[in-house]
Design a protein around this motif. Structure first.
Motif, short mmCIF file in Angstrom:
data_model
loop_
_atom_site.label_atom_id
_atom_site.label_comp_id
_atom_site.label_asym_id
_atom_site.label_seq_id
_atom_site.Cartn_x
_atom_site.Cartn_y
_atom_site.Cartn_z
N ASP A 80 0.86 -1.19 0.00
CA ASP A 80 0.00 0.00 0.00
C ASP A 80 0.89 1.23 0.00
O ASP A 80 1.87 1.31 0.76
N ARG A 81 0.54 2.19 -0.84
CA ARG A 81 1.28 3.44 -0.88
C ARG A 81 0.31 4.60 -0.78
O ARG A 81 -0.82 4.55 -1.26
N LEU A 82 0.77 5.67 -0.15
CA LEU A 82 -0.04 6.88 -0.04
C LEU A 82 0.13 7.70 -1.30
O LEU A 82 1.25 7.99 -1.73
N PHE A 83 -0.99 8.07 -1.90
CA PHE A 83 -0.97 8.94 -3.08
C PHE A 83 -1.76 10.20 -2.78
O PHE A 83 -2.91 10.13 -2.35
N THR A 84 -1.15 11.34 -3.03
CA THR A 84 -1.81 12.63 -2.81
C THR A 84 -1.77 13.43 -4.10
O THR A 84 -0.68 13.66 -4.67
N SER A 85 -2.91 13.83 -4.57
CA SER A 85 -2.98 14.61 -5.81
C SER A 85 -2.74 16.09 -5.52
O SER A 85 -2.71 16.52 -4.37
N ARG A 86 -2.61 16.87 -6.57
CA ARG A 86 -2.59 18.32 -6.42
C ARG A 86 -3.99 18.79 -6.00
O ARG A 86 -4.97 18.07 -6.18
N PRO A 87 -4.11 19.99 -5.46
CA PRO A 87 -5.44 20.52 -5.14
C PRO A 87 -6.20 20.85 -6.43
O PRO A 87 -5.60 21.32 -7.41
N TYR A 88 -7.49 20.62 -6.40
CA TYR A 88 -8.36 20.94 -7.54
C TYR A 88 -9.47 21.88 -7.06
O TYR A 88 -10.04 21.68 -5.99
N LEU A 89 -9.74 22.88 -7.86
CA LEU A 89 -10.76 23.87 -7.53
C LEU A 89 -12.05 23.52 -8.28
O LEU A 89 -12.06 23.37 -9.50
N LEU A 90 -13.14 23.39 -7.52
CA LEU A 90 -14.44 23.03 -8.07
C LEU A 90 -15.46 24.10 -7.74
O LEU A 90 -15.36 24.77 -6.71
N THR A 91 -16.44 24.25 -8.61
CA THR A 91 -17.60 25.09 -8.30
C THR A 91 -18.82 24.19 -8.24
O THR A 91 -19.13 23.49 -9.21
N VAL A 92 -19.48 24.18 -7.09
CA VAL A 92 -20.65 23.32 -6.91
C VAL A 92 -21.89 24.18 -6.70
O VAL A 92 -21.82 25.24 -6.07
N ASN A 93 -22.99 23.72 -7.22
CA ASN A 93 -24.26 24.41 -7.07
C ASN A 93 -25.19 23.51 -6.27
O ASN A 93 -25.70 22.51 -6.80
N LEU A 94 -25.39 23.82 -5.01
CA LEU A 94 -26.16 22.97 -4.11
C LEU A 94 -27.64 23.34 -4.13
O LEU A 94 -28.00 24.51 -4.05
N THR A 95 -28.47 22.32 -4.24
CA THR A 95 -29.91 22.51 -4.06
C THR A 95 -30.22 22.23 -2.60
O THR A 95 -29.33 22.21 -1.76
N GLN A 96 -31.48 21.98 -2.28
CA GLN A 96 -31.85 21.74 -0.89
C GLN A 96 -31.48 20.34 -0.42
O GLN A 96 -31.58 20.03 0.76
N GLN A 97 -31.05 19.46 -1.36
CA GLN A 97 -30.70 18.10 -0.96
C GLN A 97 -29.23 18.00 -0.55
O GLN A 97 -28.37 18.69 -1.12
N ASP A 98 -28.95 17.11 0.42
CA ASP A 98 -27.57 16.87 0.81
C ASP A 98 -26.81 16.31 -0.39
O ASP A 98 -27.38 15.66 -1.28
N ALA A 99 -25.50 16.54 -0.44
CA ALA A 99 -24.71 16.18 -1.61
C ALA A 99 -23.35 15.62 -1.20
O ALA A 99 -22.89 15.82 -0.07
N MET A 100 -22.71 14.93 -2.15
CA MET A 100 -21.38 14.36 -1.92
C MET A 100 -20.51 14.55 -3.15
O MET A 100 -20.95 14.35 -4.28
N ILE A 101 -19.25 14.94 -2.92
CA ILE A 101 -18.27 15.03 -3.99
C ILE A 101 -17.60 13.67 -4.12
O ILE A 101 -17.12 13.10 -3.13
N THR A 102 -17.56 13.15 -5.35
CA THR A 102 -17.04 11.80 -5.56
C THR A 102 -16.02 11.77 -6.70
O THR A 102 -15.89 12.72 -7.47
N LEU A 103 -15.33 10.65 -6.79
CA LEU A 103 -14.42 10.33 -7.89
C LEU A 103 -14.69 8.89 -8.32
O LEU A 103 -15.22 8.10 -7.53
N PRO A 104 -14.31 8.53 -9.53
CA PRO A 104 -14.37 7.10 -9.89
C PRO A 104 -13.46 6.30 -8.96
O PRO A 104 -12.52 6.84 -8.36
N SER A 105 -13.72 5.01 -8.84
CA SER A 105 -12.92 4.16 -7.95
C SER A 105 -11.46 4.14 -8.40
O SER A 105 -11.16 3.91 -9.57
N ILE A 106 -10.56 4.42 -7.46
CA ILE A 106 -9.12 4.40 -7.73
C ILE A 106 -8.48 3.45 -6.73
O ILE A 106 -8.49 3.71 -5.52
#
Length: 204
Positions: free
Chosen positions: A72-98
């Motif tokens: 097992d190795r630790l992998f850390t990506s660079r920071p990424y800037l996102l703009t999210v538009n939230l409605t009244q529902q709870d939300a989650m930021i995801t990525l494909p399985s890595i």
């Protein structure tokens, strides 16, 4: 007296109703929310922030263990800037399985597929890789976000961020509101208390 109680509770209910829980999937780390560093650590990462519905600027990164052969190795990506538009529902930021180091390197060498999941809907989020310089290039990601916004003429909205400090402040305000309502109720007449109960039942 009743008018004060109803007014206080209306404000409290309204604030509760507009709050949205934004969380991150495994191995994703909050870094900056609306221009402010999120108080977090590798041992106790912030997994969720509470924000009002609307548009928010979020900086995140992938930070987790991946497989390289039998290790097992630790992998850390660079920071990424996102703009999210939230409605009244709870939300989650995801990525494909890595799962593997080769997967992680390949994924972040091209445009990573950051997504926002709200209920059953999944929306791809445009992302910008933030660039740092020097040995401590990513020590203060909020500064990188500020520089990026200034360079591209982006003005931050007045939507509040939610790091640990602001979250505690919001929790204290909620406690104070509940205590005030309790005090108002106890000081009301029986007639006012009955009218309050009828009003409260109509809101449930």
């Amino acid at each position: 007296m009743l008018k004060k109680v109803v007014l206080g509770l209306s404000v409290f209910v309204s604030a509760q109703a507009s709050a949205v829980n934004l969380s991150v999937a495994n191995n994703i780390q909050f870094l900056v929310v609306n221009g402010e560093n999120v108080e977090t650590s590798s041992w106790n990462p912030t997994r969720q922030v509470v924000l009002p519905a609307g548009k928010h600027q979020i900086a995140v990164r992938f930070d987790g263990e991946v497989r390289e052969g039998n290790k097992d190795r630790l992998f850390t990506s660079r920071p990424y800037l996102l703009t999210v538009n939230l409605t009244q529902q709870d939300a989650m930021i995801t990525l494909p399985s890595i799962n593997s180091l080769s997967q992680a390197k390949a994924h972040f060498q091209r445009d990573p597929q950051w997504s926002l999941k709200q209920n059953s809907a999944v929306t791809l989020l445009p992302s910008v890789a933030l660039e740092g310089q020097g040995v401590a290039a990513y020590r203060n990601v909020a500064n990188l976000v500020e520089s990026y916004n200034q360079k591209h003429g982006i003005t931050m909205s007045e939507a509040p961020s939610n790091n640990s400090k602001s979250s505690k402040g919001a929790d204290m305000k909620k406690v104070e509101t509940r205590l005030s309502l309790k005090a108002f109720y106890q000081q009301s007449t029986l007639e006012e208390q009955q009218a309050f109960k009828v009003w409260l039942a109509s809101k449930s």
